[in-house]
Design an enzyme around this catalytic site. Structure first.
Site, mmCIF file in Angstrom:
data_model
loop_
_atom_site.group_PDB
_atom_site.id
_atom_site.type_symbol
_atom_site.label_atom_id
_atom_site.label_comp_id
_atom_site.label_asym_id
_atom_site.label_seq_id
_atom_site.Cartn_x
_atom_site.Cartn_y
_atom_site.Cartn_z
ATOM 1 C CG LEU A 162 8.100 2.488 5.586
ATOM 2 C CD1 LEU A 162 7.882 1.669 4.615
ATOM 3 C CD2 LEU A 162 6.880 3.139 6.065
ATOM 4 C CE1 TYR A 190 0.302 1.867 4.253
ATOM 5 C CE2 TYR A 190 0.993 -0.404 4.554
ATOM 6 C CZ TYR A 190 0.610 0.946 4.984
ATOM 7 O OH TYR A 190 1.397 1.358 6.209
#
Length: 287
Positions: free
Chosen positions: A207, A33
């Site tokens: 991330l 996503y």
């Protein structure tokens, strides 16, 4: 007019939008996503999100469902149909629909694409930043590839729930060496006692935050001393300032960790200036 979602080539009323029960995203979290902040009807800090999306797809060997130009048209049309100026645009791409089996489908299937748009009040975000937020720490319990932006977010959801129950906004993961990795939905930063801006390096498989990356560029341009080096919760408590970054949080000061104040327990001037600089930069990079 109600909300509108995009699902596999069709724009549908949000309440009627659905995916197949054998979508691999639903059954295996076999999906990625991406989230863009929406500012004045445009996708903020856009390039970094497109680049990260491609990297996530490549890492999972999911083919791109369409060209970037076509995807941009879909995202902008979703924004237009929802008539939202400020908020977030959520994109999810799964491997597609196939009979349930752990291995990838033998026959090529089309990736499944979902886009939703949600309004957010910028004034509420600014008020939260001006007040500062609290975080708690949680043991790192996620899989080792947090650098891929997958939808497998159950540990993150549990950590955010623990934070909410403790009266905090965010949870910071702490690894087995006692070092902060990142937040459940944000990157973590401090300005240590020596005035050095510190955040964990991406070689730790955290991330690759788009806001984080743009902010590093801004810090360099401002001549600030930055080190991509981890810190402990205790170092955060002893720091001059702490803050979190993300597409929806932008730059938000942290005023307490595990119930104890950071610095003087108030949002710091450097974090608030970085927030203003980032907002200007994100708007300049919007499409």
């Amino acid at each position: 007019m109600g909300r509108v979602a995009y699902v596999n080539g069709r724009f549908l009323p949000h309440g009627q939008a659905a995916v197949h029960i054998e979508d691999r995203g639903y059954q295996f979290a076999d999906a990625v996503y991406e989230v863009w902040a929406l500012t004045d009807g445009k996708l903020a800090d856009a390039e970094g999100h497109f680049v990260r999306l491609k990297r996530s797809l490549d890492e999972l060997r999911i083919p791109e469902p369409m060209s970037r130009r076509a995807l941009t048209v879909v995202l902008k049309e979703a924004v237009r149909r929802n008539r939202i100026r400020d908020g977030i645009v959520y994109l999810q791409i799964s491997r597609g629909v196939a009979p349930r089996d752990h291995v990838f489908p033998k026959d090529q299937v089309l990736p499944a694409v979902v886009v939703t748009v949600k309004a957010m009040d910028p004034a509420a975000g600014h008020a939260k930043a001006a007040k500062g937020v609290k975080v708690i720490t949680q043991p790192e319990n996620r899989w080792g590839r947090c650098d891929i932006k997958t939808i497998g977010l159950l540990p993150n959801a549990l950590a955010r729930q623990a934070a909410a129950e403790a009266g905090a906004y965010e949870a910071w993961y702490v690894d087995d060496m006692g070092l902060v990795t990142e937040g459940a939905a944000t990157n973590a930063w401090i300005i240590d006692r020596d005035g050095v801006l510190r955040t964990r390096g991406t070689n730790a498989n955290i991330l690759r935050g788009v806001t984080r990356g743009t902010l590093l560029e801004l810090m360099e341009a401002e001549g600030l001393k930055v080190e991509q080096r981890p810190f402990t919760p205790q170092e955060a408590l002893e720091a001059r300032e702490a803050f979190i970054t993300g597409a929806s949080t932008l730059v938000t000061p942290v005023i307490a960790v595990d119930g104890k104040p950071v610095g003087d327990g108030k949002p710091g001037p450097v974090a608030m200036r970085l927030r203003s600089l980032y907002i200007e930069r994100a708007k300049a990079l919007a499409v």
